[in-house]
Design an enzyme around this catalytic site. Structure first.
Site, PDB file in Angstrom:
ATOM      1  N   GLY A 234     -12.478  12.447  -4.724  1.00  0.00           N
ATOM      2  CA  GLY A 234     -12.041  12.982  -6.009  1.00  0.00           C
ATOM      3  C   GLY A 234     -12.842  12.345  -7.132  1.00  0.00           C
ATOM      4  O   GLY A 234     -13.481  13.016  -7.908  1.00  0.00           O
ATOM      5  N   PHE A 235     -12.766  10.998  -7.164  1.00  0.00           N
ATOM      6  CA  PHE A 235     -13.496  10.250  -8.193  1.00  0.00           C
ATOM      7  C   PHE A 235     -13.117  10.742  -9.585  1.00  0.00           C
ATOM      8  O   PHE A 235     -13.906  10.699 -10.514  1.00  0.00           O
ATOM      9  CB  PHE A 235     -15.016  10.330  -7.941  1.00  0.00           C
ATOM     10  CG  PHE A 235     -15.374  10.156  -6.497  1.00  0.00           C
ATOM     11  CD1 PHE A 235     -15.179   8.926  -5.889  1.00  0.00           C
ATOM     12  CD2 PHE A 235     -15.836  11.206  -5.727  1.00  0.00           C
ATOM     13  CE1 PHE A 235     -15.444   8.756  -4.541  1.00  0.00           C
ATOM     14  CE2 PHE A 235     -16.105  11.046  -4.381  1.00  0.00           C
ATOM     15  CZ  PHE A 235     -15.915   9.825  -3.787  1.00  0.00           C
ATOM     16  N   GLY A 462      -9.356   8.208   0.013  1.00  0.00           N
ATOM     17  CA  GLY A 462     -10.373   7.438   0.709  1.00  0.00           C
ATOM     18  C   GLY A 462     -10.281   5.963   0.395  1.00  0.00           C
ATOM     19  O   GLY A 462     -11.037   5.143   0.915  1.00  0.00           O
ATOM     20  N   LEU A 625      -5.262  -6.555  -0.171  1.00  0.00           N
ATOM     21  CA  LEU A 625      -4.327  -6.193   0.901  1.00  0.00           C
ATOM     22  C   LEU A 625      -5.024  -5.994   2.240  1.00  0.00           C
ATOM     23  O   LEU A 625      -4.441  -6.223   3.285  1.00  0.00           O
ATOM     24  CB  LEU A 625      -3.560  -4.921   0.521  1.00  0.00           C
ATOM     25  CG  LEU A 625      -2.629  -5.055  -0.692  1.00  0.00           C
ATOM     26  CD1 LEU A 625      -1.989  -3.706  -1.013  1.00  0.00           C
ATOM     27  CD2 LEU A 625      -1.551  -6.101  -0.446  1.00  0.00           C
ATOM     28  N   ASN A 626      -6.269  -5.526   2.202  1.00  0.00           N
ATOM     29  CA  ASN A 626      -6.999  -5.273   3.449  1.00  0.00           C
ATOM     30  C   ASN A 626      -8.473  -5.536   3.171  1.00  0.00           C
ATOM     31  O   ASN A 626      -9.104  -4.823   2.382  1.00  0.00           O
ATOM     32  CB  ASN A 626      -6.777  -3.817   3.906  1.00  0.00           C
ATOM     33  CG  ASN A 626      -7.518  -3.477   5.192  1.00  0.00           C
ATOM     34  OD1 ASN A 626      -8.683  -3.832   5.378  1.00  0.00           O
ATOM     35  ND2 ASN A 626      -6.844  -2.777   6.087  1.00  0.00           N
ATOM     36  N   GLN A 633     -14.300  -0.162  -0.809  1.00  0.00           N
ATOM     37  CA  GLN A 633     -14.196   0.325  -2.183  1.00  0.00           C
ATOM     38  C   GLN A 633     -15.327  -0.222  -3.043  1.00  0.00           C
ATOM     39  O   GLN A 633     -15.902   0.493  -3.862  1.00  0.00           O
ATOM     40  CB  GLN A 633     -12.850  -0.086  -2.785  1.00  0.00           C
ATOM     41  CG  GLN A 633     -11.694   0.760  -2.311  1.00  0.00           C
ATOM     42  CD  GLN A 633     -11.846   2.187  -2.798  1.00  0.00           C
ATOM     43  OE1 GLN A 633     -11.647   2.479  -3.966  1.00  0.00           O
ATOM     44  NE2 GLN A 633     -12.230   3.067  -1.908  1.00  0.00           N
ATOM     45  N   VAL A 697      -9.130  -2.007  -7.228  1.00  0.00           N
ATOM     46  CA  VAL A 697     -10.549  -2.260  -6.939  1.00  0.00           C
ATOM     47  C   VAL A 697     -11.335  -0.965  -6.750  1.00  0.00           C
ATOM     48  O   VAL A 697     -12.466  -0.990  -6.307  1.00  0.00           O
ATOM     49  CB  VAL A 697     -10.735  -3.173  -5.708  1.00  0.00           C
ATOM     50  CG1 VAL A 697     -10.196  -4.562  -6.012  1.00  0.00           C
ATOM     51  CG2 VAL A 697     -10.081  -2.586  -4.468  1.00  0.00           C
ATOM     52  N   GLU A 699     -12.518   1.047  -9.018  1.00  0.00           N
ATOM     53  CA  GLU A 699     -13.515   1.361 -10.035  1.00  0.00           C
ATOM     54  C   GLU A 699     -14.441   0.207 -10.387  1.00  0.00           C
ATOM     55  O   GLU A 699     -15.607   0.420 -10.748  1.00  0.00           O
ATOM     56  CB  GLU A 699     -12.795   1.905 -11.272  1.00  0.00           C
ATOM     57  CG  GLU A 699     -12.474   3.351 -11.024  1.00  0.00           C
ATOM     58  CD  GLU A 699     -11.275   3.889 -11.768  1.00  0.00           C
ATOM     59  OE1 GLU A 699     -11.452   4.862 -12.476  1.00  0.00           O
ATOM     60  OE2 GLU A 699     -10.176   3.354 -11.627  1.00  0.00           O
TER      61      GLU A 699
END
Lengths: 732, 168
Positions: A234-235, A462, A625-626, A633, A697, A699
């Site tokens: 999407g962005f 994503g 978190l991951n 990202q 995170v 952007e």
């Protein structure tokens, strides 16, 4: 209840990965229905004027055509509501005025997509054409100063400039960029016999689409279901209920058939937003030893005639450095252009390029290392409020990045580093992305078999939402991740805001946290008077979740399994709702993400070809978190930044407003061979502003790359390029 | 010279074609203008084949035709007579293909996942062609598959891994 959360969460593989690698994940345009019809829009070929006639005879006579609806005969539709993202786009086909090239003037519905596209090409539109306003400097254009009331005046700018030993005064330009997610924006709309509506849409915000459609078509929200379990990126392009979504729903209503509308790639350039161009003047004053005395950032950007776009390009500069005298200004110019919208790192992508380029110019003028210059002006407290940051590891980002990158090997003289015929340049930039969070809800259920189902109507474009929320719920409920299902992308689930603004993980994560805690409380309520339960009478603060149940804090042996409680009390499941609201810290300034970007470029000494050879990114992303999905990202944002730096420019034809390069053959985005291997490291700790401690995170990974590349190009060649994209012709 | 109408009527006319899709023989009558991409998606429901541009520029619709990489949006069904078409659905969990998919998962070589089936089909072909020897080679030969999420370095990691190399 205490949570000992790791600073960096486990690098769990994406939970939905098996569906994605086998082609089984169903994106909105993969959905079909019996009797499905297909819609194709007809777009205006002028940028300003009126439609005088639309001849649909040939189109209506074409094989398979079911309906043709035009701007001259379409039913009246209400414009969508004002949401937390601002006004909705105007409803399509509502009058004869043409405000931009590519505006929808008709929609054709046919049995097959090929028939619809062919018939759309047979619709003959006649126009009375006006001279469009396409240039940001057009004297006829309406100009709005300070559109969001965010301009900043701090201290005395003129005095700050007067006391400076060195003043930089330069103007930078960034072009239109187009989001171009790989997934073509698509809508499948089905009206049911009871007047309810189901819509599959490639949206980043299902509830936003539902709100818009409810208003536009006069249907209660409760009778509309919007589904977006998978979205092909999407962005920012999927943030709004764009006009093609309305066209698909209208086409379905007019024909009584389920209708699919899939935009073509060229249509993706005029109908779903884009990053608008900007012209930015930066003035920075500094003392000989590199202390900033004044900073002025003035930006101007275009917007559509009858739509809005939040794009406060200059604002972040007011928080970037410790500087006593600051002025930021934003202006918007209304033009005959398709409506701009958010594109990954809106405002920061453009504003940071100008500011961090100017800081590099200042460093060169002062003869100070660009890294030192930034550290000397580090904002230890929030310049806007004077409060300490809720967290800020920017200095650690610079220090760690310099070490990993080998910044000390840089020789300051431009053009001084070479490798064969390649000129080598090192450049850096600081980066920040402001915090953002809006209210969000989630629901958690514990089933009788001890597994959990947690859901909210968010989207995973994503970013890893499915995965990190699964991990988070598993941790909070004391379950293996394999025993937790997190689901999203359905407005029948609790309300969620959009995936955008780097705000979803914080909003949703805190809502999931709330739901899980409420669920534990629900279990404690059930056993409050239960003489058989070791948890009888305990409060939430006295227990922990773990091993598939609840136990006394610090005593895993004193507790019981969820399954035992449910069975003993004859419950099939227990559920709880949770919600989050934005933090309102009053003793700290809520900080977003920070980062330091280090780039090595290689510039062909003869040809001027620019290659990004290395990137090191050190990011303060709060609690991560991951590790795997967060790193992705940053990697992905960096690739977007390389596109912004070297390739991306949407070209509008001066006379007609036509997009001259509206294909992937002409609008260049980075391909595999354009992107180097890169290093990403996270530093800092959990942010103190929210219980979860995360920062967005999505952007920050794009921010700073364009400036770092431009600064590296200057270091390699001695040439300062102030206009994006940086192309070889500018170096010849 | 043909008129526009004559040309268009020929495009809409039915063509008889017999070919294989994922090991199943298909005998079909199809409009001459229908692309392999649309037909696989709309007629067979093989929606793992993605449409990203419909112009041969993005690689999202990459399938194998007689074992070679083809962008299905630039091939007409009418051109498929006597050929064997393999889509991502046809390689799921089978031998080397499974290894490529596993590597994509392990290395997080995708985000939104939309370009992924095309990336995987290209990767399978690349390894089969012996063109996955170095990271540079992979970068070059995978550059026909766009990924807007920007997973490129991790796609290289996955292919190196699946091809049996050392991930740097």
């Amino acid at each position: 209840m205490t949570i000992t959360a790791p600073r960096i969460g486990a690098a769990l593989d994406r939970v939905e990965a098996p569906l994605k690698v086998t082609g089984a994940a169903l994106y909105p345009n993969d959905v079909s229905y019996p009797g499905l019809a297909h819609a194709a829009p007809v777009r205006a070929t002028i940028a300003a004027g009126r439609v005088t006639a639309i001849d649909t005879a040939e189109a209506r006579a074409a094989e398979g055509v079911i309906a043709v609806v035009t701007a001259l005969d379409a039913p009246r539709l209400r414009r969508g509501p004002v949401t937390l993202l601002g006004i909705s786009p105007p409803a399509p086909l509502q009058d004869d005025r043409i405000l931009h090239y590519g505006q929808y003037v008709a929609v054709v519905v046919a049995d097959t997509a090929e028939q619809a596209r062919h018939a759309a090409s047979l619709v003959a539109v006649e126009y009375a054409e006006d001279v469009p306003m396409l240039d940001i400097g057009d004297p006829r254009a309406e100009v709005e100063d300070d559109p969001w009331g965010m301009d900043v005046d701090r201290g005395d700018l003129e005095a700050g400039l007067a006391e400076a030993d060195v003043v930089i005064d330069e103007t930078y330009a960034t072009p239109d960029n187009t989001n171009n997610p790989l997934g073509l924006m698509s809508t499948v709309a089905v009206w049911h016999g009871d007047g309810s509506l189901t819509v599959h849409d490639a949206t980043q915000w299902p509830h936003g689409v539902r709100m818009s459609l409810a208003e536009t078509f006069g249907v209660p929200e409760s009778r509309i279901r919007v589904l977006a379990p998978y979205v092909g990126g999407g962005f920012g392009a999927g943030l709004r209920a764009w006009q093609h979504v309305i066209l698909a729903v209208l086409a379905a209503r007019e024909t009584g058939r389920p209708v699919k509308l899939v935009l073509t790639r060229p249509e993706m350039f005029t109908g779903v937003g884009y990053r608008p161009e900007s012209i930015q003047r930066i003035r920075i004053g500094a003392t000989r030893d590199g202390r900033l005395t004044a900073l002025a950032h003035e930006a101007i950007a275009p917007v559509a005639l009858e739509d809005d776009n939040f794009e406060a390009v200059s604002h972040t500069s007011a928080r970037a450095y410790a500087c006593p005298n600051v002025m930021t200004r934003d202006r918007q110019v209304r033009l005959n252009i398709p409506c701009p919208g958010s594109m990954r790192a809106p405002t920061e992508a453009q504003g940071n390029f100008a500011l961090e380029s100017a800081m590099d110019e200042l460093a060169v003028d002062l003869g100070i290392d660009p890294l030192d210059l930034r550290l000397r002006n580090f904002a230890g407290t929030d310049p806007l409020t004077g409060l300490p940051w809720s967290s800020n590891a920017l200095r650690e980002c610079f220090a760690r990045g310099a070490e990993l990158f080998g910044w000390s090997r840089r020789t300051p003289e431009p053009g001084s580093m070479r490798d064969g015929h390649w000129r080598v340049g090192y450049g850096l930039a600081g980066a920040s992305y402001p915090p953002y969070q809006v209210p969000c809800q989630a629901r958690a259920s514990l089933q009788h078999d001890g597994s959990a189902f947690v859901r909210s109507a968010a989207t995973d474009i994503g970013t890893g939402t499915y995965t990190v929320m699964t991990q988070l719920a598993a941790e909070l409920l004391g379950l293996d991740v394999a025993r937790v299902r997190f689901d999203l992308g359905d407005t029948d689930m609790p309300y969620s805001p959009q995936a955008g603004g780097s705000g979803l993980t914080g909003a949703l994560g805190n809502a999931v946290r709330s739901a899980c805690r409420q669920l534990l409380q629900a279990f404690l309520d059930v056993v409050a008077d239960d003489p058989e339960s070791p948890l009888r009478g305990l409060t939430l603060d006295e227990v922990e979740a773990g091993g598939g149940g609840i136990h006394r804090a610090g005593d895993p042996g004193s507790g019981e399994a969820y399954t035992a409680i449910l069975a003993r009390h004859d419950l099939a499941e227990l559920s709880a709702d949770g919600r989050s609201t934005p933090p309102t810290p009053d003793t700290t300034a809520w900080a977003g993400a920070f980062g330091a970007r280090f780039v090595e470029v290689r510039v062909d000494a003869d040809l001027g070809v620019i290659r990004v050879a290395r990137v090191v990114s050190v990011i303060d992303g709060g609690r991560v978190l991951n590790a795997k999905t967060a790193t992705s990202q940053i990697v992905g944002g960096t690739v977007g930044g390389i596109g912004q730096a070297l390739f991306e420019e949407t070209v509008t034809d001066e006379g007609t407003g036509r997009i001259a390069n509206a294909t992937f053959g002409d609008y260049l985005i980075p391909v595999n061979a354009d992107v180097p291997d890169m290093e990403v490291v996270f530093v800092g700790g959990p942010d103190t502003a929210t219980p979860l401690g995360t920062k967005g995170v999505g952007e920050i990974g794009l921010v700073g790359i364009a400036a770092a590349v431009a600064n590296a190009v200057h270091h390699a060649t001695g040439r300062r390029l102030r206009s994006l994209p940086l192309t070889l012709d500018a170096l010849l | 010279m043909k008129t526009r109408e004559e040309a268009l009527s020929r495009l809409g006319a039915s063509v008889g074609v017999e070919f294989g899709v994922n090991g199943v023989r298909r005998r079909v009558g199809v409009e001459g203008r229908v692309t392999l991409l649309d037909w696989l998606r709309d007629e067979l429901g093989l929606t793992g084949v993605k449409k990203g541009c419909d112009q041969g520029a993005c690689g999202a619709c990459t399938v194998l035709v007689d074992g070679k990489r083809v962008v299905a949006c630039l091939m007409l069904v009418a051109q498929c007579d006597g050929r064997e078409v393999t889509t991502v659905e046809g390689v799921a969990g089978v031998g080397e293909a499974g290894a490529v998919q596993d590597a994509f998962v392990r290395h997080d070589a995708f985000q939104c996942g939309y370009c992924t089936p095309g990336q995987i089909m290209s990767a399978i072909a690349l390894i089969g062609e012996g063109r996955a020897g170095t990271r540079e080679e992979i970068a070059e030969f995978m550059s026909g598959n766009l990924c807007r999420c920007g997973a490129y370095p991790r796609i290289r990691d996955a292919i190196v891994d699946a091809a049996g190399g050392e991930v740097g």
